[in-house]
Design an enzyme around this catalytic site. Structure first.
Site, PDB file in Angstrom:
ATOM      1  N   THR A 154       5.102 -14.745  38.195  1.00 34.50           N
ATOM      2  CA  THR A 154       5.396 -13.326  38.439  1.00 34.50           C
ATOM      3  C   THR A 154       4.647 -12.879  39.685  1.00 34.50           C
ATOM      4  O   THR A 154       3.578 -13.404  39.984  1.00 34.50           O
ATOM      5  CB  THR A 154       4.934 -12.533  37.207  1.00 34.50           C
ATOM      6  OG1 THR A 154       5.785 -12.865  36.123  1.00 34.50           O
ATOM      7  CG2 THR A 154       4.966 -11.039  37.418  1.00 34.50           C
ATOM      8  N   ARG A 182      14.752 -10.031  25.339  1.00 35.25           N
ATOM      9  CA  ARG A 182      13.289  -9.877  25.398  1.00 35.25           C
ATOM     10  C   ARG A 182      12.907  -9.001  26.588  1.00 35.25           C
ATOM     11  O   ARG A 182      13.482  -9.107  27.665  1.00 35.25           O
ATOM     12  CB  ARG A 182      12.615 -11.235  25.567  1.00 35.25           C
ATOM     13  CG  ARG A 182      11.114 -11.101  25.807  1.00 35.25           C
ATOM     14  CD  ARG A 182      10.505 -12.368  26.373  1.00 35.25           C
ATOM     15  NE  ARG A 182       9.082 -12.223  26.556  1.00 35.25           N
ATOM     16  CZ  ARG A 182       8.470 -12.176  27.751  1.00 35.25           C
ATOM     17  NH1 ARG A 182       9.167 -12.223  28.866  1.00 35.25           N
ATOM     18  NH2 ARG A 182       7.164 -12.042  27.817  1.00 35.25           N
ATOM     19  N   VAL A 183      11.931  -8.137  26.384  1.00 30.95           N
ATOM     20  CA  VAL A 183      11.469  -7.261  27.465  1.00 30.95           C
ATOM     21  C   VAL A 183      10.100  -7.733  27.934  1.00 30.95           C
ATOM     22  O   VAL A 183       9.167  -7.875  27.144  1.00 30.95           O
ATOM     23  CB  VAL A 183      11.417  -5.794  26.981  1.00 30.95           C
ATOM     24  CG1 VAL A 183      10.793  -4.902  28.030  1.00 30.95           C
ATOM     25  CG2 VAL A 183      12.824  -5.310  26.657  1.00 30.95           C
ATOM     26  N   SER A 184      10.019  -8.024  29.212  1.00 36.14           N
ATOM     27  CA  SER A 184       8.751  -8.462  29.806  1.00 36.14           C
ATOM     28  C   SER A 184       7.851  -7.244  30.065  1.00 36.14           C
ATOM     29  O   SER A 184       8.331  -6.122  30.151  1.00 36.14           O
ATOM     30  CB  SER A 184       9.083  -9.189  31.110  1.00 36.14           C
ATOM     31  OG  SER A 184       8.185  -8.869  32.104  1.00 36.14           O
ATOM     32  N   THR A 203       0.076 -10.202  35.495  1.00 36.29           N
ATOM     33  CA  THR A 203       0.900 -11.370  35.185  1.00 36.29           C
ATOM     34  C   THR A 203       0.301 -12.032  33.953  1.00 36.29           C
ATOM     35  O   THR A 203      -0.850 -11.771  33.608  1.00 36.29           O
ATOM     36  CB  THR A 203       0.954 -12.353  36.376  1.00 36.29           C
ATOM     37  OG1 THR A 203       1.736 -13.495  35.996  1.00 36.29           O
ATOM     38  CG2 THR A 203      -0.414 -12.843  36.806  1.00 36.29           C
ATOM     39  N   GLY A 204       1.092 -12.890  33.313  1.00 33.11           N
ATOM     40  CA  GLY A 204       0.597 -13.558  32.113  1.00 33.11           C
ATOM     41  C   GLY A 204       1.627 -13.452  30.999  1.00 33.11           C
ATOM     42  O   GLY A 204       2.806 -13.228  31.266  1.00 33.11           O
TER      43      GLY A 204
HETATM   44  N1  ASP Z   1       4.460 -11.368  32.474  1.00 30.08           N
HETATM   45  C1  ASP Z   1       5.695 -12.109  32.583  1.00 30.08           C
HETATM   46  C2  ASP Z   1       6.472 -12.009  31.302  1.00 30.08           C
HETATM   47  O1  ASP Z   1       5.876 -12.087  30.247  1.00 30.08           O
HETATM   48  C3  ASP Z   1       5.510 -13.554  32.918  1.00 30.08           C
HETATM   49  C4  ASP Z   1       4.516 -13.854  34.013  1.00 30.08           C
HETATM   50  O2  ASP Z   1       3.682 -13.048  34.347  1.00 30.08           O
HETATM   51  O3  ASP Z   1       4.580 -14.949  34.571  1.00 30.08           O
HETATM   52  O4  ASP Z   1       7.664 -11.924  31.337  1.00 30.08           O
END
Ligand code: ASP
Length: 280
Positions: A154, A182-184, A203-204
């Site tokens: 991300t 699904r909602v990010s 991110t995460g």
């Molecule tokens: N935060 C993003 C999600 O859960 C994924 C990511 O940060 O890589 O969709």
């Protein structure tokens, strides 16, 4: 004038040193280009600029190079927030646009500012965004092999402009293989939040970030008098209760730049005009 950008996490197990290095080099190039842009643009324009460049780079999991969901389709999410007007806009699970963050930018001028699914895609088409496939062969091969994609990636940017105004933008291709719908966190105030005091992009694991209301909490703490370091520390401590997986970048209105991650495999770069730093 300050900026910090992130390119998400990469997986220690599946990422080669070459990819790591390539991501760092891309971040340095983009942070420098963005800092030049910031000299003659607002923080709001600048975060859109930076995130578009990151979306265009297939090394990152946003725009081109996004991960594929369980039904074989790519759906992306992105959001934008202006710290001065406090307006937030975003798209959730949008399909086949090159730059989701630019759709969020258009939405900022509307009364209905967060759109999801088919409505978001239809809005983009009606606003002149052409159909564009953001799929790359590597993501398809990972999907076919049911292999974990090449680390989460991300992207996000926080900028403080010459007028002392803050803005933040975040964009994602999601986590890969997710249930449709699904909602990010990336297009919510848990993953992307700013006011006149502080801006934060995350991110995460989206579910962990949402449970902790992470970005909104850090920003609120700075607003209530915490230093940015303490606001990050307390909020990350709270993630530990359930071993939450998250990384965040932020800038406060005094220009203090900060970043923290729960697991040290996140890539960041910052630039204050004098010094460019890249870290993981
Ligand atoms: N935060 C993003 C999600 O859960 C994924 C990511 O940060 O890589 O969709």
């Amino acid at each position: 004038m300050k900026i910090i950008i992130h390119g998400g996490f990469f997986s220690e197990s599946s990422t080669s040193n070459e990819t790591k290095l390539a991501k760092q080099n891309a971040l340095v190039r983009i942070v420098k280009e963005t800092h030049t842009f910031l000299k003659s643009h607002s923080a709001l324009e600048t975060v859109v600029f930076a995130v578009s460049l990151l979306e265009n780079d297939e090394l990152f999991n946003a725009g081109i190079g996004s991960q594929i969901q369980s039904d074989g389709k790519i759906r992306m999410s992105a959001s934008l927030m202006d710290g001065t007007s406090q307006l937030f806009s975003g798209v959730i699970n949008i399909e086949e646009v090159k730059n989701p963050i630019k759709v969020a930018e258009v939405l900022l001028k509307y009364e209905d500012r967060v759109l999801g699914g088919e409505g978001a895609t239809a809005f983009a088409r009606a606003s002149g965004f052409e159909k564009f496939s953001t799929e790359i062969p590597q993501r398809r091969a990972e999907y076919e092999a049911k292999a974990a994609a090449n680390g989460q990636g991300t992207v996000g940017c926080v900028a403080l402009d010459r007028d002392g105004k803050l803005a933040v933008a975040t964009s994602t291709g999601g986590k890969g293989f997710e249930i449709v719908g699904r909602v990010s966190d990336s297009a919510t105030v848990a993953g992307n939040y700013v006011n006149e005091f502080c801006g934060v992009s995350l991110t995460g694991v989206g579910e962990d970030i949402l449970s902790n209301a992470t970005a909104a909490k850090i920003v609120t703490r700075v607003t209530d008098g915490f230093t940015i370091e303490k606001a990050f520390a307390k909020t990350f401590k709270e993630l530990e209760a359930y071993d939450g997986f998250a990384g965040a970048i932020g800038i406060d209105r005094e220009g203090n730049i900060f970043h923290q991650d729960s697991h040290p495999t996140m890539v960041f770069a910052s630039c204050d005009g004098v010094k460019t730093e890249v870290f993981q």
